[in-house]
Write a protein that holds these residues in place. Structure first.
Motif, short mmCIF file in Angstrom:
data_model
loop_
_atom_site.label_atom_id
_atom_site.label_comp_id
_atom_site.label_asym_id
_atom_site.label_seq_id
_atom_site.Cartn_x
_atom_site.Cartn_y
_atom_site.Cartn_z
N SER A 72 0.84 -1.20 0.00
CA SER A 72 0.00 0.00 0.00
C SER A 72 0.88 1.25 0.00
O SER A 72 2.03 1.22 0.44
CB SER A 72 -0.86 -0.04 1.27
N ASP A 73 0.34 2.37 -0.49
CA ASP A 73 1.09 3.63 -0.47
C ASP A 73 0.95 4.37 0.85
O ASP A 73 1.67 5.33 1.10
CB ASP A 73 0.61 4.56 -1.59
N GLU A 74 -0.02 3.95 1.66
CA GLU A 74 -0.24 4.65 2.93
C GLU A 74 0.92 4.40 3.89
O GLU A 74 1.40 3.28 4.01
CB GLU A 74 -1.49 4.10 3.63
N VAL A 75 1.31 5.45 4.58
CA VAL A 75 2.29 5.32 5.66
C VAL A 75 1.63 5.85 6.92
O VAL A 75 1.00 6.92 6.89
CB VAL A 75 3.58 6.13 5.36
N PHE A 76 1.70 5.10 8.00
CA PHE A 76 1.08 5.52 9.25
C PHE A 76 2.17 5.88 10.24
O PHE A 76 3.20 5.22 10.29
CB PHE A 76 0.21 4.40 9.84
N GLU A 77 1.90 6.91 11.03
CA GLU A 77 2.94 7.37 11.93
C GLU A 77 2.30 7.99 13.17
O GLU A 77 1.34 8.76 13.06
CB GLU A 77 3.78 8.39 11.13
N LEU A 78 2.77 7.60 14.33
CA LEU A 78 2.35 8.25 15.58
C LEU A 78 3.35 7.94 16.68
O LEU A 78 4.08 6.94 16.59
CB LEU A 78 0.92 7.84 15.99
N PRO A 79 3.44 8.81 17.70
CA PRO A 79 4.34 8.50 18.81
C PRO A 79 3.89 7.22 19.52
O PRO A 79 2.69 7.03 19.72
CB PRO A 79 4.19 9.72 19.73
N VAL A 80 4.85 6.37 19.87
CA VAL A 80 4.50 5.12 20.57
C VAL A 80 3.65 5.43 21.81
O VAL A 80 2.69 4.73 22.11
CB VAL A 80 5.78 4.35 21.00
N ALA A 81 4.00 6.52 22.49
CA ALA A 81 3.31 6.87 23.72
C ALA A 81 1.84 7.24 23.49
O ALA A 81 1.06 7.30 24.44
CB ALA A 81 4.03 8.02 24.42
N GLU A 82 1.47 7.45 22.20
CA GLU A 82 0.07 7.80 21.92
C GLU A 82 -0.77 6.61 21.48
O GLU A 82 -1.94 6.76 21.13
CB GLU A 82 0.01 8.88 20.83
N LEU A 83 -0.15 5.42 21.45
CA LEU A 83 -0.88 4.25 20.94
C LEU A 83 -2.17 4.00 21.72
O LEU A 83 -3.21 3.70 21.13
CB LEU A 83 0.01 3.00 21.02
N CYS A 84 -2.09 4.13 23.06
CA CYS A 84 -3.28 3.82 23.87
C CYS A 84 -4.41 4.79 23.57
O CYS A 84 -5.55 4.38 23.38
CB CYS A 84 -2.94 3.85 25.36
N ALA A 85 -4.07 6.07 23.49
CA ALA A 85 -5.09 7.08 23.18
C ALA A 85 -5.65 6.83 21.78
O ALA A 85 -6.86 6.91 21.56
CB ALA A 85 -4.48 8.47 23.28
N ALA A 86 -4.76 6.50 20.84
CA ALA A 86 -5.21 6.27 19.45
C ALA A 86 -6.14 5.06 19.38
O ALA A 86 -7.15 5.07 18.67
CB ALA A 86 -4.00 6.06 18.55
N GLN A 87 -5.81 4.03 20.15
CA GLN A 87 -6.68 2.85 20.17
C GLN A 87 -8.02 3.21 20.81
O GLN A 87 -9.08 2.82 20.31
CB GLN A 87 -5.98 1.70 20.93
N ALA A 88 -7.98 4.00 21.89
CA ALA A 88 -9.22 4.37 22.58
C ALA A 88 -10.14 5.19 21.67
O ALA A 88 -11.35 5.00 21.70
CB ALA A 88 -8.90 5.14 23.86
N ASP A 89 -9.58 6.07 20.84
CA ASP A 89 -10.52 6.79 19.95
C ASP A 89 -10.60 6.20 18.56
O ASP A 89 -10.99 6.88 17.63
CB ASP A 89 -10.28 8.33 19.82
N GLY A 90 -10.27 4.94 18.43
CA GLY A 90 -10.54 4.24 17.17
C GLY A 90 -9.73 4.79 16.00
O GLY A 90 -10.16 4.73 14.86
N ARG A 91 -8.53 5.30 16.28
CA ARG A 91 -7.71 5.87 15.20
C ARG A 91 -6.84 4.82 14.50
O ARG A 91 -6.22 5.12 13.48
CB ARG A 91 -6.81 6.98 15.76
N LEU A 92 -6.75 3.62 15.04
CA LEU A 92 -5.91 2.59 14.42
C LEU A 92 -6.78 1.79 13.46
O LEU A 92 -7.52 0.90 13.88
CB LEU A 92 -5.31 1.66 15.49
N GLY A 93 -6.71 2.13 12.18
CA GLY A 93 -7.62 1.46 11.23
C GLY A 93 -6.90 0.97 10.00
O GLY A 93 -5.69 1.15 9.87
N GLY A 94 -7.65 0.36 9.08
CA GLY A 94 -7.09 -0.14 7.82
C GLY A 94 -6.03 -1.20 8.11
O GLY A 94 -6.05 -1.83 9.17
#
Ligand code: ADP
Ligand code: MG
Length: 390
Positions: A72-94
């Motif tokens: 895929s051409d998509e690249v995903f990027e976020l601080p490791v420390a934000e993984l929990c918050a990202a999971q909680a607001d459903g930001r980890l997709g595709g």
């Protein structure tokens, strides 16, 4: 594999401007027998195949997790420390839900996500997607062993399988069991993993296909499935309802000799779902016993019986899978069945080596005759589980 490795290294350097710190890989799998038994605490007998996900990893010093894939051409990027918050607001997709989900799940299993270093991840894979060969577990397992190593977590393979499952259940949203990740992480060459999905104890069972002059042919029907929707979840719920009505925590506790009682208590559909799981568990035990006593040439009838049970009782087959199985058996396979969750995906056929071409040609012809899309057929070899590549 070494070509794929070199290409991945070059691509990684192009993408990140530095060399990868290492390459890890994890295989897809074929389930020889034991289908839809894992989430009822039952038995499964998968083996890793010689198709793998490859992962190049490079450490970063800014705490960021970045993931890319040749797929895929998509690249995903976020601080490791934000993984929990990202999971909680459903930001980890595709597709990133698989690798990022594993990173998040490692936090659930003890990794300190506020302290571990960031990483660049680049994934490549030759496991066909959605073919029932678990391209998803291949990715999860490669990411899990790589991060376990560079984050210095020291988790066991068994625990890493649970990590992959947690990612798939909670982040991807597919209510799948522990089989795929276990196969990808625990397999050894030329052997299957006999896994007790309740205790998570496992044994390596030598397969000896080559010595017996047999090959495993995968017939990928090309019919795509998605386990996060519909049928898979419904089957799982039927099994839970059946267990509750029978007064057990999991169908694993129900023996073949209790099916008469089950028939009296359960409605017809739930009974047939239960009968599949109960008889399939027995077939796994019988297969392991036969492999050890007589070798792989003796297990054909058990594979056939498994397919009939999945088709008629569990109702997760599709016409393309049935045609693949029937055609393979009609043309010299000693046994065949759908493999994986069903609703599409692949069948496997155990075929004398000198008959492989005949079965391939016959399957192609049968699919064309029925107006089905052309299937992909290829031989797979039981291979090593996840490891760091040289
Ligand atoms: P299966 O595991 O049977 O192949 P799944 O639906 O469980 O099918 O998993 C397929 C998904 O896994 C894809 O839709 C994609 O999100 C992810 N995936 C598989 N291969 C890759 C890859 N090479 N790169 C990125 N994501 C992948
Ligand atoms: Mg999958």
């Amino acid at each position: 594999m070494s070509d794929m490795r070199d290409e991945l290294r070059t691509m990684f350097a192009g993408l990140t401007g530095h060399d990868a710190d290492g390459i890890w890989s994890a295989p897809g799998r074929v389930n020889l027998i034991g289908e839809h038994t894992d989430y009822s605490g039952g038995f499964v007998l998968p083996f890793a195949i010689d198709r793998r996900a490859l992962l190049a990893l490079g450490l970063r010093d800014d705490g960021v997790l970045r993931v890319a894939s040749t797929f895929s051409d998509e690249v995903f990027e976020l601080p490791v420390a934000e993984l929990c918050a990202a999971q909680a607001d459903g930001r980890l997709g595709g597709w990133s839900a698989y690798p990022l989900g594993v990173a998040w799940a490692l936090g659930e299993f003890g990794a300190d996500l506020d302290a571990v270093p960031g990483v660049d991840l680049l994934i490549d894979s030759n496991v066909p997607v959605g073919a029932g060969l678990s391209s998803s577990a291949a990715i999860e397992s490669a990411v899990a062993i790589a991060l376990d190593e560079v984050w210095r977590l020291g988790l066991s393979r068994q625990t890493l399988a649970l990590v992959g499952q947690r990612a798939e259940n909670d982040v991807v949203g597919a209510p799948t069991g522990i089989m795929d990740q276990s196969a990808s992480l625990l397999s050894r060459p030329d052997a299957a993993v006999f896994l007790d999905c309740l205790s998570l104890e496992s044994e390596i069972v030598p397969l000896g296909f080559a010595d017996a002059g047999l090959a495993v042919l995968v017939i990928d029907t090309g019919v795509m499935h998605a386990h996060s929707t519909g049928g898979y979840r419904e089957r799982r719920e039927s099994c839970e309802a059946g267990a509750a009505a029978l007064g057990v925590a999991m169908l694993r506790e129900v023996g073949v000799d209790e099916l008469d009682r089950a028939r009296r208590i359960l409605d017809d559909v739930t009974f047939r779902r239960v009968r599949h799981v109960v008889t399939e568990n027995q077939r796994v035990l019988d297969t392991v016993k036969l492999l050890r006593s007589e070798g792989p040439a003796a297990i054909g009838e058990l594979l056939d019986a498994s397919h009939r049970s999945l088709r008629d009782d569990f109702e997760v087959s599709v016409p393309e899978l049935d045609l693949a199985v029937d055609t393979a058996i009609g043309n010299g396979a000693i046994g065949a069945r759908m493999t994986g969750g069903g609703f599409g995906g692949s069948a496997i056929a155990l075929v004398p080596v000198d008959t492989v071409s005949r079965v391939q040609v016959a399957v192609d012809g049968a699919f064309a005759e029925h107006g089905f899309g052309a299937p992909e057929t290829f031989v797979v070899r039981p291979s090593d589980g996840a490891h760091r590549e040289p």
